[in-house]
Design a protein around this motif. Structure first.
Motif, PDB file in Angstrom:
ATOM      1  N   GLU A   1       0.835  -1.205   0.000  1.00 30.18           N
ATOM      2  CA  GLU A   1       0.000   0.000   0.000  1.00 30.18           C
ATOM      3  C   GLU A   1       0.870   1.255   0.000  1.00 30.18           C
ATOM      4  OE1 GLU A   1      -3.077   0.273   2.916  1.00 30.18           O
ATOM      5  OE2 GLU A   1      -3.866  -1.718   2.500  1.00 30.18           O
ATOM      6  N   LEU A   2       1.904   1.241   0.818  1.00 28.63           N
ATOM      7  CA  LEU A   2       2.791   2.402   0.904  1.00 28.63           C
ATOM      8  C   LEU A   2       3.454   2.684  -0.433  1.00 28.63           C
ATOM      9  CD1 LEU A   2       4.063   4.544   2.776  1.00 28.63           C
ATOM     10  CD2 LEU A   2       5.872   2.881   3.284  1.00 28.63           C
ATOM     11  N   ARG A   3       3.912   1.630  -1.107  1.00 32.47           N
ATOM     12  CA  ARG A   3       4.592   1.806  -2.400  1.00 32.47           C
ATOM     13  C   ARG A   3       3.607   2.175  -3.512  1.00 32.47           C
ATOM     14  NH1 ARG A   3       9.499  -1.306  -2.127  1.00 32.47           N
ATOM     15  NH2 ARG A   3      10.671  -0.361  -0.408  1.00 32.47           N
ATOM     16  N   LEU A   4       2.424   1.585  -3.494  1.00 30.73           N
ATOM     17  CA  LEU A   4       1.459   1.821  -4.571  1.00 30.73           C
ATOM     18  C   LEU A   4       0.721   3.148  -4.428  1.00 30.73           C
ATOM     19  CD1 LEU A   4      -0.239  -1.675  -5.104  1.00 30.73           C
ATOM     20  CD2 LEU A   4       1.381  -0.517  -6.620  1.00 30.73           C
ATOM     21  N   TYR A   5       0.360   3.499  -3.177  1.00 32.34           N
ATOM     22  CA  TYR A   5      -0.538   4.641  -2.973  1.00 32.34           C
ATOM     23  C   TYR A   5       0.090   5.775  -2.164  1.00 32.34           C
ATOM     24  CZ  TYR A   5      -3.592   0.764  -4.208  1.00 32.34           C
ATOM     25  OH  TYR A   5      -4.149  -0.325  -4.829  1.00 32.34           O
ATOM     26  N   GLY A   6       1.307   5.569  -1.664  1.00 32.60           N
ATOM     27  CA  GLY A   6       1.964   6.615  -0.895  1.00 32.60           C
ATOM     28  C   GLY A   6       1.474   6.739   0.527  1.00 32.60           C
ATOM     29  N   HIS A   7       0.651   5.802   0.986  1.00 36.05           N
ATOM     30  CA  HIS A   7       0.117   5.843   2.345  1.00 36.05           C
ATOM     31  C   HIS A   7      -0.416   4.461   2.718  1.00 36.05           C
ATOM     32  CE1 HIS A   7      -1.344   7.873   5.933  1.00 36.05           C
ATOM     33  NE2 HIS A   7      -2.472   7.178   5.819  1.00 36.05           N
ATOM     34  N   ILE A   8      -0.417   4.156   4.006  1.00 29.30           N
ATOM     35  CA  ILE A   8      -0.968   2.881   4.491  1.00 29.30           C
ATOM     36  C   ILE A   8      -2.374   3.150   5.024  1.00 29.30           C
ATOM     37  CG2 ILE A   8      -0.666   0.961   6.096  1.00 29.30           C
ATOM     38  CD1 ILE A   8       2.355   1.674   6.131  1.00 29.30           C
ATOM     39  N   TYR A   9      -3.382   2.831   4.204  1.00 30.24           N
ATOM     40  CA  TYR A   9      -4.776   3.037   4.599  1.00 30.24           C
ATOM     41  C   TYR A   9      -5.356   1.834   5.342  1.00 30.24           C
ATOM     42  CZ  TYR A   9      -4.611   6.962   1.307  1.00 30.24           C
ATOM     43  OH  TYR A   9      -4.286   8.124   0.648  1.00 30.24           O
ATOM     44  N   MET A  10      -4.718   0.658   5.194  1.00 32.50           N
ATOM     45  CA  MET A  10      -5.218  -0.593   5.785  1.00 32.50           C
ATOM     46  C   MET A  10      -6.584  -0.958   5.203  1.00 32.50           C
ATOM     47  SD  MET A  10      -4.064  -0.274   9.772  1.00 32.50           S
ATOM     48  CE  MET A  10      -2.502   0.460  10.267  1.00 32.50           C
ATOM     49  N   TYR A  11      -6.628  -1.073   3.877  1.00 36.53           N
ATOM     50  CA  TYR A  11      -7.887  -1.376   3.194  1.00 36.53           C
ATOM     51  C   TYR A  11      -8.545  -2.644   3.720  1.00 36.53           C
ATOM     52  CZ  TYR A  11      -6.703   2.142  -0.362  1.00 36.53           C
ATOM     53  OH  TYR A  11      -6.411   3.307  -1.018  1.00 36.53           O
ATOM     54  N   ARG A  12      -7.764  -3.600   4.193  1.00 33.54           N
ATOM     55  CA  ARG A  12      -8.312  -4.854   4.703  1.00 33.54           C
ATOM     56  C   ARG A  12      -9.357  -4.605   5.793  1.00 33.54           C
ATOM     57  NH1 ARG A  12      -6.541 -10.296   5.434  1.00 33.54           N
ATOM     58  NH2 ARG A  12      -4.550  -9.849   4.380  1.00 33.54           N
ATOM     59  N   PHE A  13      -9.146  -3.529   6.559  1.00 40.31           N
ATOM     60  CA  PHE A  13     -10.014  -3.271   7.702  1.00 40.31           C
ATOM     61  C   PHE A  13     -11.156  -2.294   7.401  1.00 40.31           C
ATOM     62  CE2 PHE A  13      -5.912  -4.544   9.602  1.00 40.31           C
ATOM     63  CZ  PHE A  13      -6.351  -5.674  10.284  1.00 40.31           C
ATOM     64  N   CYS A  14     -11.334  -1.948   6.123  1.00 40.45           N
ATOM     65  CA  CYS A  14     -12.491  -1.131   5.744  1.00 40.45           C
ATOM     66  C   CYS A  14     -13.748  -1.967   5.978  1.00 40.45           C
ATOM     67  CB  CYS A  14     -12.391  -0.707   4.278  1.00 40.45           C
ATOM     68  SG  CYS A  14     -13.766   0.308   3.711  1.00 40.45           S
ATOM     69  N   PRO A  15     -14.638  -1.571   6.888  1.00 44.75           N
ATOM     70  CA  PRO A  15     -15.745  -2.451   7.290  1.00 44.75           C
ATOM     71  C   PRO A  15     -16.786  -2.615   6.187  1.00 44.75           C
ATOM     72  CG  PRO A  15     -15.964  -0.310   8.330  1.00 44.75           C
ATOM     73  CD  PRO A  15     -14.641  -0.298   7.624  1.00 44.75           C
ATOM     74  N   PRO A  16     -17.326  -3.831   6.037  1.00 41.06           N
ATOM     75  CA  PRO A  16     -18.322  -4.088   4.989  1.00 41.06           C
ATOM     76  C   PRO A  16     -19.729  -3.707   5.423  1.00 41.06           C
ATOM     77  CG  PRO A  16     -17.832  -6.126   6.131  1.00 41.06           C
ATOM     78  CD  PRO A  16     -16.949  -5.061   6.757  1.00 41.06           C
ATOM     79  N   ILE A  17     -19.870  -2.595   6.100  1.00 39.54           N
ATOM     80  CA  ILE A  17     -21.168  -2.106   6.549  1.00 39.54           C
ATOM     81  C   ILE A  17     -21.637  -1.007   5.609  1.00 39.54           C
ATOM     82  CG2 ILE A  17     -20.152  -0.353   8.063  1.00 39.54           C
ATOM     83  CD1 ILE A  17     -22.435  -0.772  10.006  1.00 39.54           C
ATOM     84  N   ALA A  18     -22.943  -0.821   5.511  1.00 37.46           N
ATOM     85  CA  ALA A  18     -23.470   0.335   4.789  1.00 37.46           C
ATOM     86  C   ALA A  18     -23.179   1.559   5.644  1.00 37.46           C
ATOM     87  CB  ALA A  18     -24.963   0.179   4.550  1.00 37.46           C
ATOM     88  N   MET A  19     -22.149   2.282   5.292  1.00 34.83           N
ATOM     89  CA  MET A  19     -21.681   3.406   6.109  1.00 34.83           C
ATOM     90  C   MET A  19     -22.622   4.587   5.931  1.00 34.83           C
ATOM     91  SD  MET A  19     -19.059   3.985   8.197  1.00 34.83           S
ATOM     92  CE  MET A  19     -17.694   2.973   7.633  1.00 34.83           C
ATOM     93  N   ARG A  20     -23.283   4.983   7.005  1.00 32.27           N
ATOM     94  CA  ARG A  20     -24.171   6.136   6.971  1.00 32.27           C
ATOM     95  C   ARG A  20     -24.498   6.553   8.402  1.00 32.27           C
ATOM     96  NH1 ARG A  20     -29.563   4.972   7.963  1.00 32.27           N
ATOM     97  NH2 ARG A  20     -30.186   2.768   7.924  1.00 32.27           N
ATOM     98  N   ALA A  21     -25.242   7.638   8.533  1.00 28.65           N
ATOM     99  CA  ALA A  21     -25.668   8.115   9.846  1.00 28.65           C
ATOM    100  C   ALA A  21     -26.921   7.356  10.258  1.00 28.65           C
ATOM    101  CB  ALA A  21     -25.933   9.616   9.804  1.00 28.65           C
TER     102      ALA A  21
END
Length: 747
Positions: free
Chosen positions: A68-88
């Motif tokens: 991630e660091l080499r490809l995107y210039g930052h470590i976002y930790m995409y693996r941990f992006c939750p599979p929830i419908a993100m909203r209020a």
């Protein structure tokens, strides 16, 4: 939903690790960053990221983080992006021990809602790099802490990193955020890119990193006031039918331009190089037409200006009209009468967004179809999105003027993310979007050179059209600042450091409004129920109408504008994400509105707590010499005491959470700004906090502007001191005879 939210509050999922789904191709993504780290710095970035992970999993994740660091210039930790419908979600669904913590969760998830956020998987809410967090591990930890928090704990946030829960009294904020607090001598853009890649700081923009963003609605009202007052100042009238505004940007903040142009009644032509936000605004009903054809664009503008040129008799008979939804399968037509009074909105609208009043039959306000009101005697309002580079648009407008002598533009501005011009905020006209993004990563120096060339070209075209009578202003996005740094001809000879050839909208348009104490107050109904939002609109209108009869004529005009705005707000279909509203209000209005909301909650008329907040771009919240404080002329425009004092004062006067940021709007190192959130739960304590904190939150900035010599602020401070027994402000004595200064210096 409840079980899913419970899972979100359980801490970082490590046993087992969630699958690595990588970047979602259906979502827009942040540009690749170029931090230019050394090998030792890359190791440090990995070591810092792995601090969130137990050692037995380091081997499983370290190569992934390195990629991630080499490809995107930052470590976002995409693996941990939750599979929830993100909203209020409604407040009651959050598994928290205190409603204050639940309200903060709601606001965080709204900032990351894909309908709201610019780059949701990179945790960017708006502005190209306005981060909520630095990585997804921080998101999980914050929600876990909030679910555990009591009324005697405060969550401390260091630039996205949750330092932890610390004991505190119930009167303390439940959350204290600082973003980008870098030692001044090291607060350069180059150092920022490294520090962000290392995971030790972030750029929170304004309401991204303070969890108070409410979608593009957040600046519609301010943008509308800017356009209307620009018409009054530059064109001699706020009646903008047939007038053309040309600008750029349809992102999280700049997207408001399309809606504001139509509400103002003019033709708004907005360039956007990225098709994703352009289509997003069109699908939301904020943008009415889209074209990538400059010939069509010029023809469309010319026809609209020509049709508006014919004079309309003042006592014209009501015109016939037909209403035609843009969806062919849902066509409706009606022959009737159209009210042609002074404040009618002409042209393309959304049925929910009608700024005019149609006689019967009435159409259901739940319908949300784009319609054209075709009136024989009317001038058409339109928001036209040009899919292409704004430089090409300005140069074509100049070509049309030089060819035909017809100037097709009356007003001009720019809302590209010029605070971040070399990392995706501004794209060069010489390349396609894809080619530019590739070059930005592969050859940053060449990309920078092309951006600067484009800025010079854009300014050259603007200058010639301005000489022909077009009026241009800087929208506080660092456009003129970056153009100057690129060598463009924007210098104002004999002027100070904050002045350019063209004024900022604060200097010429909105500065006096701030000095009167009016700024972007906002609230969120945590029930998620549109009926609660409608009730808050009614309550607000009644409060403002009551106050408006007791104020001076100058202040009454502001109140009348705001009453008109709030009475029509629901019709404009502005809600994106949480059930929220924006309103420009002064100190007295904000306090009275908050107290009325709190009472309605206590009485059960509003079904759940209401979060009150504001944009950092406000009377007191931001020290920014090229935007919010650009009209400060006593030499203190580059001083940040006001914003820091505001953050501290809000904290001990009752805010539920407070935030202080480096950067925002104009860019990293150019601004210090702060904000707050305050939960109204119907209690007497909440009412006391609102009165104490809101009075300070406005008075601070008005007093500073008064001391700097603004006459409107002086009048406002005097009124406030007469109304508030405990308020005593040091008032300035101005020099009456400048010749005394000359004599003293010659001596």
């Amino acid at each position: 939903v409840m079980s899913t939210l419970m899972e979100l509050c359980g801490g970082l999922p490590l046993n087992p690790l969630p699958p690595n789904r990588g970047r979602d191709p259906s979502l827009p993504h942040a540009p690749i960053r170029t931090p230019d780290l050394s090998e030792q710095e890359e190791k440090l970035a990995l070591r810092n990221a792995l601090r969130y992970i137990p050692p037995h999993l380091h081997g499983a994740l370290v190569e992934e983080f390195a990629q991630e660091l080499r490809l995107y210039g930052h470590i976002y930790m995409y693996r941990f992006c939750p599979p929830i419908a993100m909203r209020a979600y409604p407040l009651a669904q959050y598994p928290c021990r205190t409603p204050h913590a639940a309200a903060i969760m709601l606001m965080i998830m709204n900032n990351l809602d894909p309908a709201v956020a610019q780059f949701p998987q990179e945790l960017v809410t708006y502005g190209g790099n306005g981060q909520v967090f630095s990585n997804w591990a921080q998101f999980w930890l914050v929600l876990q802490y909030l679910s555990e928090m009591t009324e005697e704990q405060t969550l401390v946030m260091y630039s996205g990193h949750p330092l932890g829960l610390f004991p505190s009294p119930p009167t303390a904020p439940r959350l204290v955020i600082t973003n980008g607090m870098v030692i001044p001598n090291y607060s350069s853009r180059e150092e920022y890119e490294k520090m962000f890649a290392l995971g030790v700081t972030l750029y929170g923009q304004m309401t991204a990193g303070s969890y108070c963003y409410i979608g593009p609605q957040g600046i519609v009202h301010g943008t509308l006031l800017t356009v209307l007052n620009a018409g009054r100042r530059y064109l001699g009238s706020g009646e903008l039918g047939g007038r053309v505004l040309v600008t750029a940007g349809l992102g999280g903040m700049s997207g408001a331009q399309a809606k504001a142009a139509v509400i103002a009644g003019c033709v708004g032509v907005i360039a956007e190089v990225d098709e994703v936000p352009l289509r997003k605004r069109q699908e939301q009903g904020w943008l009415m037409e889209v074209t990538s054809d400059l010939d069509h664009c010029m023809s469309r503008i010319s026809r609209l200006r020509s049709s508006a040129a014919a004079p309309v008799p003042a006592a014209a008979a009501p015109a016939q009209y037909s209403v035609k939804p843009s969806s062919p399968k849902d066509r409706v037509s009606h022959r009737g009468r159209l009210n042609t009074a002074q404040h009618l909105l002409r042209g393309y609208v959304t049925l929910q967004c009608a700024h005019y009043k149609l006689n019967e039959p009435r159409y259901s306000e739940s319908v949300c179809l784009c319609v054209r009101v075709e009136a024989r005697r009317d001038k058409e309002a339109l928001s036209l999105g040009y899919h292409g580079n704004v430089v090409d648009l300005w140069e074509r407008l100049l070509q049309e003027y030089e060819r035909s002598g017809e100037r097709l533009v009356d007003l001009g501005s720019d809302q590209t993310s010029c605070h971040n011009p070399y990392s995706g905020g501004y794209y060069p006209a010489q390349l396609s979007l894809q080619s530019a993004q590739e070059l930005m990563h592969s050859d940053p120096a060449r990309f920078r050179s092309l951006v600067q060339e484009s800025l010079r070209r854009q300014v050259a075209a603007i200058n010639k059209l301005a000489e022909a009578g077009m009026f241009f202003w800087d929208y506080g996005n660092a456009f003129l600042l970056e153009a100057q740094r690129a060598g463009a001809d924007v210098e104002k000879h004999g002027a100070g450091k904050t002045e350019f050839r063209y004024p900022s909208y604060i200097q010429h348009i909105m500065g006096d409004i701030f000095s009167l104490g009016f700024g972007p107050f906002r609230w969120v109904c945590t029930s998620g129920d549109p009926r609660d939002l409608a009730l808050t609109d009614d309550i607000t209108a009644a409060v403002l109408e009551g106050i408006s009869t007791t104020v001076s004529e100058r202040v009454r005009q502001q109140y009348n504008d705001n009453i008109r705005w709030i009475r029509q707000a629901a019709r404009h279909n502005m809600v994106v994400g949480s059930q929220a509203r924006i309103l420009y209000s002064d100190q007295r209005g904000r306090v009275a509105i908050a107290e009325a909301f709190n009472q309605a909650i206590r009485q059960g008329r509003i079904g759940a707590p209401v979060v009150i907040s504001r944009d950092h771009h406000d009377v007191s919240g931001t020290d920014s010499p090229f935007r919010e404080t650009s009209n400060i002329s006593d030499g203190s425009a580059f001083c940040a005491d006001m914003a820091v004092q505001n953050f501290v004062g809000d904290a001990f006067r009752g805010a539920t959470w407070v935030a202080l940021h480096n950067g925002g709007g104009v860019g990293w190192g150019e601004v210090i700004n702060g904000g707050f959130g305050l939960v109204l739960d119907g209690s007497e304590e909440a009412g006391r906090r609102a009165r104490t904190m809101l009075n300070w939150d406005v008075s601070n900035g008005v007093a500073r502007r008064c001391w700097a010599g603004n006459g409107h602020a002086l009048d406002t401070v005097r009124r406030s001191m007469a109304e508030e027994a405990g308020l005593r402000v040091t008032l300035p004595h101005s020099v009456q005879d400048d010749s005394l200064l000359d004599t003293a210096l010659r001596g």
